[in-house]
Design a protein around this motif. Structure first.
Motif, PDB file in Angstrom:
ATOM      1  N   THR A   2       0.828  -1.203   0.000  1.00 20.37           N
ATOM      2  CA  THR A   2       0.000   0.000   0.000  1.00 20.37           C
ATOM      3  C   THR A   2       0.865   1.258   0.000  1.00 20.37           C
ATOM      4  O   THR A   2       0.599   2.220  -0.727  1.00 20.37           O
ATOM      5  N   LYS A   3       1.924   1.252   0.794  1.00 21.81           N
ATOM      6  CA  LYS A   3       2.818   2.417   0.851  1.00 21.81           C
ATOM      7  C   LYS A   3       3.462   2.654  -0.510  1.00 21.81           C
ATOM      8  O   LYS A   3       3.628   3.796  -0.934  1.00 21.81           O
ATOM      9  N   ARG A   4       3.836   1.579  -1.179  1.00 17.29           N
ATOM     10  CA  ARG A   4       4.468   1.731  -2.495  1.00 17.29           C
ATOM     11  C   ARG A   4       3.477   2.334  -3.499  1.00 17.29           C
ATOM     12  O   ARG A   4       3.842   3.158  -4.335  1.00 17.29           O
ATOM     13  N   LEU A  31      -3.728  -2.923  -2.963  1.00 15.12           N
ATOM     14  CA  LEU A  31      -4.621  -2.159  -3.828  1.00 15.12           C
ATOM     15  C   LEU A  31      -5.950  -1.865  -3.141  1.00 15.12           C
ATOM     16  O   LEU A  31      -6.472  -0.746  -3.192  1.00 15.12           O
ATOM     17  N   LEU A  32      -6.506  -2.877  -2.465  1.00 11.99           N
ATOM     18  CA  LEU A  32      -7.786  -2.705  -1.790  1.00 11.99           C
ATOM     19  C   LEU A  32      -7.705  -1.722  -0.626  1.00 11.99           C
ATOM     20  O   LEU A  32      -8.710  -1.132  -0.232  1.00 11.99           O
ATOM     21  N   ALA A  33      -6.504  -1.569  -0.094  1.00 19.26           N
ATOM     22  CA  ALA A  33      -6.327  -0.576   0.965  1.00 19.26           C
ATOM     23  C   ALA A  33      -6.118   0.821   0.392  1.00 19.26           C
ATOM     24  O   ALA A  33      -6.484   1.817   1.018  1.00 19.26           O
ATOM     25  N   ALA A  34      -5.541   0.892  -0.806  1.00 20.37           N
ATOM     26  CA  ALA A  34      -5.243   2.199  -1.405  1.00 20.37           C
ATOM     27  C   ALA A  34      -6.465   2.830  -2.063  1.00 20.37           C
ATOM     28  O   ALA A  34      -6.647   4.054  -2.022  1.00 20.37           O
ATOM     29  N   GLU A  35      -7.313   2.029  -2.657  1.00 18.17           N
ATOM     30  CA  GLU A  35      -8.451   2.565  -3.402  1.00 18.17           C
ATOM     31  C   GLU A  35      -9.448   3.331  -2.533  1.00 18.17           C
ATOM     32  O   GLU A  35      -9.911   4.414  -2.929  1.00 18.17           O
ATOM     33  N   PRO A  36      -9.828   2.819  -1.349  1.00 25.21           N
ATOM     34  CA  PRO A  36     -10.774   3.591  -0.515  1.00 25.21           C
ATOM     35  C   PRO A  36     -10.218   4.933  -0.069  1.00 25.21           C
ATOM     36  O   PRO A  36     -10.988   5.832   0.305  1.00 25.21           O
TER      37      PRO A  36
END
Length: 207
Positions: A2-4, A31-36
């Motif tokens: 997620t950080k990347r 990805l699922l953590a970044a999208e929200p």
């Protein structure tokens, strides 16, 4: 991960070197953590990414016993049930081999759509109409159909023109399906562009 993803500047390209399904699962988790959080991404991927994104478990190919059960189920279809439709737009050697195997071992109505015909404005509409009529007649009679483009690739040394030629052939496949006055019992698409176009543009077979 997620950080990347958050560290990527706007408009950047990112190449994921996934060696196995687990690598994809790790990427999707990030990805699922970044999208929200508001990040948006555009993907160009193989089919395995879609399965990972949807959390679909890997599944082995159907066994001979499962295939026989499916065949018996088809044999017991109610009269008047339309046949199923398989559409092949991919030209890679593996798809061609799969098509040859399919045609040699199954009682299918084979409907070929010639690339040179659909690229010729004087013949395009006639070729599409004939393919659609043949497909419809077989489906209405309860027979399964495989609709495929000719195995000869219509291309050009100019990348932009080559892309346009491929789009025209894909558009022709969509037109054949769109013109069907009935909904097939099932619809299977082979090929990335083919699958996307049929899912989004062949409105006559949409739920």
């Amino acid at each position: 991960m997620t950080k990347r993803l958050f560290a990527l500047p706007r408009g950047a390209f990112c190449v994921l070197n996934a060696a196995c399904r687990r690598d994809l699962d790790v990427f999707v988790a990030g990805l699922l953590a970044a999208e929200p959080a508001g990040r948006r991404f555009l993907f160009r991927t193989a089919a395995d990414f879609v399965a990972a994104r949807l959390a679909m478990e890997p599944r082995l190919m159907a066994s001979l016993g499962e295939a026989e059960v499916e065949q018996r189920t088809q044999d017991r279809r109610e009269p008047g049930t339309p046949g199923g439709l398989t559409v092949l737009g991919s030209h890679v050697p593996k798809t061609t081999a799969q098509l040859e195997r399919l045609l040699s071992g199954a009682a299918l109505e084979a409907v070929g759509l010639k690339g040179d015909a659909v690229l010729d404005l004087s013949r395009r509409n006639k070729a599409i109409a004939e393919a659609s009529n043949r497909t419809y007649a077989a489906l209405e009679a309860g027979r399964d159909v495989v609709l495929f483009t000719s195995r000869k690739v219509c291309s050009s040394p100019d990348p932009a023109q080559a892309l346009d030629l491929g789009r025209q052939v894909s558009d022709a496949l969509v037109s054949v399906v769109r013109q069907l006055p009935l909904r097939p019992r099932l619809l299977i698409a082979k090929g990335g562009i083919t699958s996307s176009d049929l899912a989004t543009r062949a409105r006559s077979v949409a739920p």
